[in-house]
Design an enzyme around this catalytic site. Sequence first.
Site, mmCIF file in Angstrom:
data_model
loop_
_atom_site.group_PDB
_atom_site.id
_atom_site.type_symbol
_atom_site.label_atom_id
_atom_site.label_comp_id
_atom_site.label_asym_id
_atom_site.label_seq_id
_atom_site.Cartn_x
_atom_site.Cartn_y
_atom_site.Cartn_z
ATOM 1 N N CYS A 208 -2.450 -10.629 6.019
ATOM 2 C CA CYS A 208 -3.845 -10.788 6.450
ATOM 3 C C CYS A 208 -3.959 -11.277 7.899
ATOM 4 O O CYS A 208 -4.895 -10.896 8.610
ATOM 5 C CB CYS A 208 -4.588 -11.730 5.518
ATOM 6 S SG CYS A 208 -4.561 -11.148 3.814
ATOM 7 N N CYS B 132 -4.180 -8.387 10.160
ATOM 8 C CA CYS B 132 -5.067 -7.306 9.705
ATOM 9 C C CYS B 132 -6.301 -7.172 10.595
ATOM 10 O O CYS B 132 -7.002 -8.158 10.847
ATOM 11 C CB CYS B 132 -5.499 -7.588 8.269
ATOM 12 S SG CYS B 132 -6.628 -6.336 7.646
ATOM 13 N N CYS C 257 -1.921 -4.144 4.421
ATOM 14 C CA CYS C 257 -2.558 -4.534 3.160
ATOM 15 C C CYS C 257 -1.699 -4.021 1.999
ATOM 16 O O CYS C 257 -2.115 -3.192 1.202
ATOM 17 C CB CYS C 257 -3.978 -3.980 3.092
ATOM 18 S SG CYS C 257 -4.947 -4.758 1.798
ATOM 19 N N GLU D 272 1.549 15.624 1.894
ATOM 20 C CA GLU D 272 0.636 14.898 1.000
ATOM 21 C C GLU D 272 1.085 14.976 -0.456
ATOM 22 O O GLU D 272 0.978 14.009 -1.194
ATOM 23 C CB GLU D 272 -0.795 15.444 1.130
ATOM 24 C CG GLU D 272 -1.496 15.020 2.404
ATOM 25 C CD GLU D 272 -1.633 13.507 2.517
ATOM 26 O OE1 GLU D 272 -1.949 12.851 1.509
ATOM 27 O OE2 GLU D 272 -1.377 12.974 3.615
ATOM 28 N N CYS E 78 -13.166 -9.113 5.236
ATOM 29 C CA CYS E 78 -12.532 -9.032 3.909
ATOM 30 C C CYS E 78 -12.993 -10.169 2.982
ATOM 31 O O CYS E 78 -12.738 -11.347 3.235
ATOM 32 C CB CYS E 78 -11.013 -9.076 4.090
ATOM 33 S SG CYS E 78 -10.153 -8.920 2.525
HETATM 34 S S1 SF4 Z 1 -7.498 -9.259 5.220
HETATM 35 FE FE1 SF4 Z 1 -8.082 -8.119 3.380
HETATM 36 S S2 SF4 Z 1 -7.847 -5.995 3.951
HETATM 37 FE FE2 SF4 Z 1 -6.705 -7.187 5.454
HETATM 38 S S3 SF4 Z 1 -4.601 -7.319 4.670
HETATM 39 FE FE3 SF4 Z 1 -5.699 -9.123 3.932
HETATM 40 S S4 SF4 Z 1 -6.429 -8.502 1.917
HETATM 41 FE FE4 SF4 Z 1 -5.921 -6.611 3.007
#
Ligand code: SF4
Length: 354
Positions: free
Chosen positions: A203, A206, A196, A41, A212
């Site tokens: 996205c 994601c 992200c 970390e 989002c």
């Molecule tokens: S949908 Fe939102 S959280 Fe997901 S990668 Fe795109 S910007 Fe990031």
Amino acid sequence: MAELPFDPAAIPAALLGWYARAGRDLPWRQTRDPYRIWLSEIMLQQTGVAAVTDYYRRFLENFPTVGQLAAAPLETVIDLWAGLGYYARARNLHATARRIVKEHAETFPDQPEELMRLPGIGRSTAGAISALAFDKRAPILDGNVRRILCRLCAWREAPRSARAEQQFWRWAELLTPRRQVHDYTQAIMDLGATVCTPRAPACAACPLDRFCQARKLGLERELPLKQPAKQVPLRVEAALLLCRDDAYLVRRRPADGLLGGLWEFPTRPVPAGKTPQAQAEALLLEQGGAGPLRTLGQISHRYSHFRLELHLFHATLAGSFRIAENLRDWRSQPELKKLALHGAHKKGLKLLGG
Ligand code: SF4
């Protein structure tokens, strides 16, 4: 304080499913040993996984336990850290190892509040150690999580203001689940690192896209907003790259001061009324040398509390020259590249070419 624009429980559920399929297999993930987790970390603060992996292995080879790290001289730790940058981390690492040995009988505390009393461990790192090593319900707010929250909640203000800080910690607390904290913590770190990402969020891949707000508003590439730069004082210094037999004179800074334990070329401040050239000439005289100086150039480097404008000069000494007894550290260019030079001098080294 603003509410989350979705059910907080939905996020860990979506993330954990994705993590089981797409989570990264990293060397420090095969352990629950708090020493190893803490080490990773600290290294991962401000540095990416690719650069950290070798250092992590090398540190464990040299210091398999926190006791062995604590027993090493600070200079050894700094030299092993050379190349990873942000050397305050190495000094804090060493100081914390000593505190763990002296005050905690070589055992890491499991509560974030106690971990935060140790050097170099902020609230987010404390949360990560607590969650990853001890499965405690402790939120994290590193750069990845901050970016994800900015986008998930379409935060259209500066991302590092006191107000943002308070709001993000509240949201991070709400999102952290009561169970599977270890996996959730790794999952949200992975999402920020692989999906992200800062410049080009993926996205379409994601697991959180349906929640989002930035995605809904088409702002995913706009957010987070750029944080206004903090004003810091300017220092001007002259450095002398003094060469003899293809090696350069360097010195180590005192361990307990600013940039403690790091290496540098002989340097002088340039006060008002003096020129960098005059200060470089004084440096050369101080080493007992004389002769022409060559201007190498000027670089600018930002440290956390000041900005440094560094003027670099080059001089060559004849082989018969006798250097002061306490200044006998001469390093070749290949050796300099591996040395723990502090940031500005590392940049300055590039002016030599080769
Ligand atoms: S949908 Fe939102 S959280 Fe997901 S990668 Fe795109 S910007 Fe990031």
